[in-house]
Design an enzyme around this catalytic site. Structure first.
Site, PDB file in Angstrom:
ATOM      1  N   CYS A 112      -2.058   1.832   4.972  1.00 58.34           N
ATOM      2  CA  CYS A 112      -0.678   2.083   4.191  1.00 58.34           C
ATOM      3  C   CYS A 112      -0.785   0.526   4.600  1.00 58.34           C
ATOM      4  O   CYS A 112      -0.631   0.030   5.002  1.00 58.34           O
ATOM      5  CB  CYS A 112       0.144   2.177   5.583  1.00 58.34           C
ATOM      6  SG  CYS A 112       1.615   1.770   5.094  1.00 58.34           S
ATOM      7  N   CYS A 171       5.478   1.188  -2.200  1.00 62.91           N
ATOM      8  CA  CYS A 171       4.293   2.024  -1.687  1.00 62.91           C
ATOM      9  C   CYS A 171       2.938   0.924  -1.655  1.00 62.91           C
ATOM     10  O   CYS A 171       2.396   1.528  -2.860  1.00 62.91           O
ATOM     11  CB  CYS A 171       4.177   3.627  -1.238  1.00 62.91           C
ATOM     12  SG  CYS A 171       2.546   4.101  -0.784  1.00 62.91           S
TER      13      CYS A 171
END
Length: 335
Positions: A91, A256
């Site tokens: 992530c 993101c």
């Protein structure tokens, strides 16, 4: 008062997307590799994830990570990412948040103007450059794992749209389906978030039913976990705007980081982006990440890139969560 467990966590957000970082109060996470540790969490300690991600302590769009040890001598620590639906291999926003927390709380010694941190995730080693000014983290640049375009112009029939859509599948730490909003007849706007969520999860689940993916070097990575819907930007400084849907219908509030890496790899492979060329990704909330291609590499037979993602994160709280053994909802719930 009698509590069966007490879990220590630090809350932060990276350009709007939360990260609840577990730093203590849980049993040892066994495993030789970070993939092993991720599997151990799934099989033995999943209550940590459900208790902290789900209500009443969390919410449908909560995101988190667990700091653990790493057997990689290059790594300062290991990290495993989690959300309401399970665990992730990598992530970007979570790495930026963890690096910020590690430096500002003294887990890693603060060095001005740049503190270098290495974190190991199940997807590989993440290198972070933490920019520090007057004992305050200003922004973080992460060098992500090798990223690549896996499948170009894939086709999928979507029943709810009554049409076949065209999209790319790319890897940026996890596999992403990258789809232009016009393919779905939508815009990347907060007013359309409900339909974006519904379509994102429908498409992700259909892809995993119909299309086989397999990372050429990491056996445990074999599903498309996220859907990245991109559009023309609202901010003139941005190149594109996106929203990433994942988990149980979660919406990424940031641009993101892994999704930005996957997009960089896609654009580079298609000849639409050069090494060191400026790229700015805008989120559905209007926040932005900077991205750039550092260099070329290979992943198995795939042409790949080394991406760098830059963004800011902020600590929002220090938590000591307790679990009452008599609480019928002690490990969380969803509605």
């Amino acid at each position: 008062m009698k509590f069966s467990k007490g879990i220590h966590a630090i809350d932060s957000h990276t350009m709007g997307e939360p990260t609840r970082i577990v730093v203590g109060g849980i049993p040892q996470i066994n495993g030789e590799t970070m993939a092993d540790k991720k599997k151990y969490l799934e099989d033995n300690l999943d209550y940590v994830r459900t208790a902290l991600m789900h209500e009443p302590r969390g919410h449908n769009d909560m995101f988190g990570s667990i700091i653990t040890s790493s057997n990689n001598k290059e790594a300062d620590f290991g990290i495993i990412f989690m959300d309401g639906g399970g665990y992730l291999n990598m992530c970007g926003h979570g790495s930026i948040g963890a690096a910020t927390v590690a430096v500002e709380t003294g887990m890693v010694e603060m060095v001005e103007p740049v503190t270098n941190i290495n974190m190991e995730a199940p997807a590989g080693l993440i290198k972070a450059k933490v920019m520090v000014e007057n004992e305050k983290v200003k922004e973080v640049s992460i060098t992500n794992v090798p990223s690549f375009l896996y499948m170009e112009d894939a086709k999928l029939e979507v029943p709810s749209l009554n049409k076949t859509i065209t999209f790319d599948i790319s890897f940026g730490g996890s596999f992403f389906a990258i789809i232009h909003a016009k393919e779905l007849g939508v815009k990347v706007e907060t007013s359309q978030v409900d339909v974006l969520k519904k379509l994102g999860i429908e498409i992700r689940d259909l892809i995993n039913e119909k299309i086989k993916v397999q990372h050429p070097e990491l056996e445990h990575i074999k599903t498309v976990d996220l859907v990245e819907i991109y559009d023309e930007p609202s901010n003139p400084e941005a190149t594109y705007k996106n929203v990433v849907i994942f988990g149980q219908g979660q919406v990424d509030r940031s641009p993101c980081g892994t999704g930005t890496s996957a997009k960089l790899a896609t654009l580079y492979k298609k000849g639409h982006l050069k090494i060191d060329e400026k790229f700015v990704y805008e989120s559905i909330t209007g926040t932005m990440f900077k991205g750039r291609v550092l260099e070329e590499t290979k992943v198995g037979e795939f042409d790949a890139i080394i991406p760098e993602i830059t963004g800011g994160a902020y600590i929002t709280g220090f938590n000591h969560f307790v679990i009452d053994p008599e609480d019928p909802l002690k490990y969380g719930f969803t509605v």
